[in-house]
Design a protein around this motif. Sequence first.
Motif, mmCIF file in Angstrom:
data_model
loop_
_atom_site.group_PDB
_atom_site.id
_atom_site.type_symbol
_atom_site.label_atom_id
_atom_site.label_comp_id
_atom_site.label_asym_id
_atom_site.label_seq_id
_atom_site.Cartn_x
_atom_site.Cartn_y
_atom_site.Cartn_z
ATOM 1 N N SER A 45 -9.511 138.658 -20.127
ATOM 2 C CA SER A 45 -10.333 138.087 -21.194
ATOM 3 C C SER A 45 -10.637 136.623 -20.895
ATOM 4 C CB SER A 45 -9.616 138.197 -22.541
ATOM 5 O OG SER A 45 -8.500 137.319 -22.591
ATOM 6 N N GLU A 46 -11.731 136.143 -21.447
ATOM 7 C CA GLU A 46 -12.099 134.739 -21.264
ATOM 8 C C GLU A 46 -11.041 133.824 -21.870
ATOM 9 O OE1 GLU A 46 -16.334 132.796 -21.227
ATOM 10 O OE2 GLU A 46 -15.653 132.896 -23.314
ATOM 11 N N ARG A 58 -16.930 128.546 -17.391
ATOM 12 C CA ARG A 58 -18.135 129.362 -17.194
ATOM 13 C C ARG A 58 -18.926 128.913 -15.975
ATOM 14 N NH1 ARG A 58 -20.068 130.439 -23.513
ATOM 15 N NH2 ARG A 58 -18.326 131.843 -23.997
ATOM 16 N N GLU A 113 -19.417 141.203 -16.982
ATOM 17 C CA GLU A 113 -18.965 140.691 -18.276
ATOM 18 C C GLU A 113 -19.099 141.806 -19.307
ATOM 19 O OE1 GLU A 113 -21.123 137.179 -19.299
ATOM 20 O OE2 GLU A 113 -20.902 136.288 -17.306
ATOM 21 N N LYS A 136 -14.896 138.266 -25.148
ATOM 22 C CA LYS A 136 -15.548 138.351 -23.843
ATOM 23 C C LYS A 136 -14.515 138.582 -22.745
ATOM 24 C CE LYS A 136 -19.142 135.920 -21.231
ATOM 25 N NZ LYS A 136 -20.007 134.719 -21.233
ATOM 26 N N TRP A 137 -14.799 139.562 -21.881
ATOM 27 C CA TRP A 137 -13.926 139.879 -20.754
ATOM 28 C C TRP A 137 -14.733 139.825 -19.459
ATOM 29 C CZ3 TRP A 137 -8.860 142.505 -20.472
ATOM 30 C CH2 TRP A 137 -8.156 142.418 -21.679
ATOM 31 N N TYR A 138 -14.017 139.601 -18.352
ATOM 32 C CA TYR A 138 -14.613 139.624 -17.017
ATOM 33 C C TYR A 138 -13.832 140.602 -16.140
ATOM 34 C CZ TYR A 138 -16.592 135.049 -18.352
ATOM 35 O OH TYR A 138 -17.239 134.016 -18.990
#
Length: 201
Positions: free
Chosen positions: A57-58, A73, A92, A99-101
Amino acid sequence: MEENHLEESINTEEVVEENNFLPSSISDEEKGELFRELTTILSRKWLKEKVTVFGCSELDLLLATRFDIQTLRETIEEYKSFVQILGLNVIEYDMNGEKWYCLRSSHYAPSDLQSAELIVLGTIIAYLEDDKQKPITTEKIKEKLVVTGKMKEYLVENCLRKLTRLGYIKKQQNEWEYNYRTYIEFGDEEREKIVEEFRRI
């Protein structure tokens, strides 16, 4: 009373000072090390609340790096360019409003699903893409697959459970909808192709 007020002032100053140390830029050496760590973190697959998730996760990345949001970012954008050379993409996605990556190959093909599971998932995708206003219930899926003799009822139910556990779909108030992994593995174009195939059945 004065002593407590002083402690509060010190604590406040410490917080402000700590925030001021959040970096606005990092060196090339630090960036190289960070990119290596990101590759490991964003490639991982793990269980979160009994659902398979990918990457990070962000918020967790912010806590781990202690970057401000803009720096993180910007770093992610640079990292995207870096991994594209290696045939990888940073994806993403949203999970419960967060927000996840994650990292995947440009030549990615789903590997966790058997043919029966792909049929059930394809049916759900086709229904959702064809008319997003109509609810997709288990009964509706069974009407398409069980009543018509294409699959056994127990197999459909097993597939739904596995697709849920793997993060492809989720159930909200007795209606099925996409979970994050469907968006990761099936883009707009792929989902549209599934709808076209579904209409021919």
